[in-house]
Design a protein around this motif. Structure first.
Motif, PDB file in Angstrom:
ATOM      1  N   MET A   1       1.357  18.729   1.808  1.00  0.00           N
ATOM      2  CA  MET A   1       2.371  17.830   1.257  1.00  0.00           C
ATOM      3  C   MET A   1       2.847  16.892   2.356  1.00  0.00           C
ATOM      4  O   MET A   1       2.963  17.278   3.503  1.00  0.00           O
ATOM      5  CB  MET A   1       3.539  18.635   0.712  1.00  0.00           C
ATOM      6  CG  MET A   1       4.583  17.785   0.096  1.00  0.00           C
ATOM      7  SD  MET A   1       5.796  18.841  -0.692  1.00  0.00           S
ATOM      8  CE  MET A   1       7.007  17.631  -1.017  1.00  0.00           C
ATOM      9  N   GLU A   2       3.146  15.650   1.957  1.00  0.00           N
ATOM     10  CA  GLU A   2       3.598  14.686   2.959  1.00  0.00           C
ATOM     11  C   GLU A   2       4.916  15.126   3.572  1.00  0.00           C
ATOM     12  O   GLU A   2       5.648  15.930   3.009  1.00  0.00           O
ATOM     13  CB  GLU A   2       3.718  13.303   2.332  1.00  0.00           C
ATOM     14  CG  GLU A   2       4.682  13.233   1.179  1.00  0.00           C
ATOM     15  CD  GLU A   2       4.544  11.964   0.367  1.00  0.00           C
ATOM     16  OE1 GLU A   2       5.513  11.637  -0.316  1.00  0.00           O
ATOM     17  OE2 GLU A   2       3.498  11.319   0.424  1.00  0.00           O
ATOM     18  N   ASN A   3       5.198  14.587   4.682  1.00  0.00           N
ATOM     19  CA  ASN A   3       6.417  14.863   5.420  1.00  0.00           C
ATOM     20  C   ASN A   3       7.620  14.524   4.536  1.00  0.00           C
ATOM     21  O   ASN A   3       7.652  13.501   3.884  1.00  0.00           O
ATOM     22  CB  ASN A   3       6.376  13.998   6.686  1.00  0.00           C
ATOM     23  CG  ASN A   3       7.572  14.161   7.565  1.00  0.00           C
ATOM     24  OD1 ASN A   3       8.704  14.200   7.100  1.00  0.00           O
ATOM     25  ND2 ASN A   3       7.315  14.217   8.850  1.00  0.00           N
ATOM     26  N   GLU A   4       8.645  15.396   4.550  1.00  0.00           N
ATOM     27  CA  GLU A   4       9.818  15.155   3.710  1.00  0.00           C
ATOM     28  C   GLU A   4      10.520  13.846   4.075  1.00  0.00           C
ATOM     29  O   GLU A   4      11.020  13.150   3.197  1.00  0.00           O
ATOM     30  CB  GLU A   4      10.807  16.319   3.779  1.00  0.00           C
ATOM     31  CG  GLU A   4      11.681  16.334   5.010  1.00  0.00           C
ATOM     32  CD  GLU A   4      12.698  17.450   4.994  1.00  0.00           C
ATOM     33  OE1 GLU A   4      13.855  17.164   5.334  1.00  0.00           O
ATOM     34  OE2 GLU A   4      12.352  18.588   4.676  1.00  0.00           O
ATOM     35  N   THR A   5      10.524  13.491   5.339  1.00  0.00           N
ATOM     36  CA  THR A   5      11.146  12.236   5.763  1.00  0.00           C
ATOM     37  C   THR A   5      10.403  11.050   5.158  1.00  0.00           C
ATOM     38  O   THR A   5      11.026  10.100   4.689  1.00  0.00           O
ATOM     39  CB  THR A   5      11.176  12.138   7.299  1.00  0.00           C
ATOM     40  OG1 THR A   5      11.840  13.291   7.814  1.00  0.00           O
ATOM     41  CG2 THR A   5      11.891  10.895   7.765  1.00  0.00           C
ATOM     42  N   MET A 137      17.454  17.175  -2.075  1.00  0.00           N
ATOM     43  CA  MET A 137      15.994  17.108  -2.081  1.00  0.00           C
ATOM     44  C   MET A 137      15.415  17.857  -0.882  1.00  0.00           C
ATOM     45  O   MET A 137      14.403  18.550  -1.016  1.00  0.00           O
ATOM     46  CB  MET A 137      15.524  15.646  -2.093  1.00  0.00           C
ATOM     47  CG  MET A 137      15.822  14.946  -3.396  1.00  0.00           C
ATOM     48  SD  MET A 137      15.459  13.192  -3.314  1.00  0.00           S
ATOM     49  CE  MET A 137      13.862  13.193  -4.090  1.00  0.00           C
ATOM     50  N   ARG A 138      16.050  17.715   0.256  1.00  0.00           N
ATOM     51  CA  ARG A 138      15.588  18.446   1.441  1.00  0.00           C
ATOM     52  C   ARG A 138      15.633  19.960   1.197  1.00  0.00           C
ATOM     53  O   ARG A 138      14.705  20.686   1.553  1.00  0.00           O
ATOM     54  CB  ARG A 138      16.434  18.078   2.657  1.00  0.00           C
ATOM     55  CG  ARG A 138      16.098  16.730   3.239  1.00  0.00           C
ATOM     56  CD  ARG A 138      16.804  16.495   4.573  1.00  0.00           C
ATOM     57  NE  ARG A 138      16.385  15.230   5.116  1.00  0.00           N
ATOM     58  CZ  ARG A 138      17.117  14.117   5.090  1.00  0.00           C
ATOM     59  NH1 ARG A 138      18.328  14.131   4.568  1.00  0.00           N
ATOM     60  NH2 ARG A 138      16.657  12.994   5.598  1.00  0.00           N
ATOM     61  N   VAL A 143      12.856  25.141  -0.363  1.00  0.00           N
ATOM     62  CA  VAL A 143      12.699  26.250  -1.311  1.00  0.00           C
ATOM     63  C   VAL A 143      11.290  26.250  -1.891  1.00  0.00           C
ATOM     64  O   VAL A 143      10.665  27.317  -2.028  1.00  0.00           O
ATOM     65  CB  VAL A 143      13.765  26.173  -2.431  1.00  0.00           C
ATOM     66  CG1 VAL A 143      13.468  27.161  -3.546  1.00  0.00           C
ATOM     67  CG2 VAL A 143      15.151  26.417  -1.852  1.00  0.00           C
ATOM     68  N   ALA A 144      10.761  25.072  -2.232  1.00  0.00           N
ATOM     69  CA  ALA A 144       9.397  25.000  -2.773  1.00  0.00           C
ATOM     70  C   ALA A 144       8.382  25.490  -1.735  1.00  0.00           C
ATOM     71  O   ALA A 144       7.426  26.198  -2.079  1.00  0.00           O
ATOM     72  CB  ALA A 144       9.079  23.571  -3.214  1.00  0.00           C
ATOM     73  N   GLN A 145       8.607  25.134  -0.462  1.00  0.00           N
ATOM     74  CA  GLN A 145       7.716  25.619   0.600  1.00  0.00           C
ATOM     75  C   GLN A 145       7.778  27.139   0.698  1.00  0.00           C
ATOM     76  O   GLN A 145       6.745  27.804   0.808  1.00  0.00           O
ATOM     77  CB  GLN A 145       8.112  24.998   1.949  1.00  0.00           C
ATOM     78  CG  GLN A 145       7.764  23.541   2.076  1.00  0.00           C
ATOM     79  CD  GLN A 145       8.382  22.895   3.321  1.00  0.00           C
ATOM     80  OE1 GLN A 145       9.355  23.391   3.888  1.00  0.00           O
ATOM     81  NE2 GLN A 145       7.812  21.769   3.730  1.00  0.00           N
ATOM     82  N   GLU A 146       8.978  27.685   0.658  1.00  0.00           N
ATOM     83  CA  GLU A 146       9.146  29.139   0.745  1.00  0.00           C
ATOM     84  C   GLU A 146       8.464  29.837  -0.424  1.00  0.00           C
ATOM     85  O   GLU A 146       7.784  30.854  -0.243  1.00  0.00           O
ATOM     86  CB  GLU A 146      10.636  29.500   0.780  1.00  0.00           C
ATOM     87  CG  GLU A 146      11.331  29.093   2.052  1.00  0.00           C
ATOM     88  CD  GLU A 146      12.851  29.189   1.949  1.00  0.00           C
ATOM     89  OE1 GLU A 146      13.386  29.515   0.857  1.00  0.00           O
ATOM     90  OE2 GLU A 146      13.514  28.916   2.971  1.00  0.00           O
TER      91      GLU A 146
END
Length: 194
Positions: A1-5, A137-138, A143-146
Motif C-alpha cells: 500500500m502506498e505511503n499514508e502521507t 484516516m491515519r 488498524v487496517a495494517q494491524e
C-alpha cells in the motif's frame, strides 16, 4: 500500500474556495466554470472529469438551489452558494441540497443574513474537519495494517486495502445518514409550522 502521507496529500483535502479567491466583480458563467476548474483541478479522479459545467450550473438554477441571477452574471453570493453546492453534492441528493439551501436563499435575498460570514463559518468548520479526518484516516490505516497482519503474507496488501476502503465507506455512510436525518428533521419541523 502506498505511503499514508502520499495518500493524504493526493486527496488535497485542504483545497477550498476562499472568499479571497472570489472576485468582487460579477462573473459570466464561463468565468465561474474557469474559477472552479482551476481551484479544484486537484480534486478530479481522472483528467477528463469536469468540476463544473454549464449544464450543472443551469440545473442548479432551474432547481432553485440559488436565487436568480441578473443579466447572466453571477455575484459573489452566487459563487458562495455554488461552492456550498459543490461541497454538498458529493454526498447529498440535489433534492436534499435544495431543501437545505431554500431557507438560506430566502434570507440572503431578503438581506436578512450575511452570506460571507456564514461561508467563513463553513470554512472554519471545514478546516477543522480536514484535521480530524486526516487524524482519523491515519488511525484507520494503522488498524487496517494491524488486521491485515493476521492474514497470509500473499494476501496482506490486498486485505489491508480492502479493510481500509470498507472502513472509509462505512464512515462516509454514517456521516451521510446523519446529514440526511438532520435534513429530514428540518423538513418535518417546517411542515409542523406550516
Amino acid at each position: 500500500m502506498e505511503n499514508e502521507t502520499d495518500l493524504l496529500q493526493e486527496l488535497e483535502l485542504n483545497n477550498y474556495l476562499s472568499l479571497e479567491d472570489i472576485p468582487e466583480i460579477d462573473l459570466y458563467m464561463d468565468q465561474v466554470i474557469q474559477l472552479f476548474e482551476k481551484k479544484f483541478a486537484g480534486n478530479k479522479r481522472n483528467p477528463d472529469e469536469k468540476i463544473m459545467t454549464k449544464t450543472m450550473i443551469n440545473n442548479y438554477a432551474k432547481g432553485k438551489l440559488f436565487f436568480p441571477i441578473q443579466n447572466k452574471r453571477y455575484t459573489k453570493e452566487h459563487l458562495i452558494l455554488i461552492s456550498l453546492i459543490y461541497h454538498l453534492k458529493g454526498t447529498l441528493s440535489i433534492g436534499d441540497i435544495k431543501d437545505l439551501l431554500q431557507p438560506l436563499n430566502k434570507k440572503v435575498s431578503a438581506g436578512e443574513l450575511n452570506l460571507e460570514q456564514l461561508y467563513e463559518s463553513f470554512l472554519h468548520i471545514r478546516k477543522r474537519d480536514v484535521q480530524e479526518t486526516t487524524d482519523g484516516m491515519r488511525k484507520n490505516i494503522t488498524v487496517a495494517q494491524e488486521q491485515a497482519e493476521q492474514h497470509d503474507e500473499a494476501d496482506k496488501a490486498y486485505i489491508q486495502r480492502l479493510l481500509l476502503i470498507a472502513s472509509f465507506a462505512n464512515i462516509s455512510n454514517f456521516y451521510k445518514r446523519a446529514a440526511e436525518k438532520l435534513i429530514d428533521d428540518m423538513n418535518d419541523a417546517e411542515e409542523e409550522h406550516a
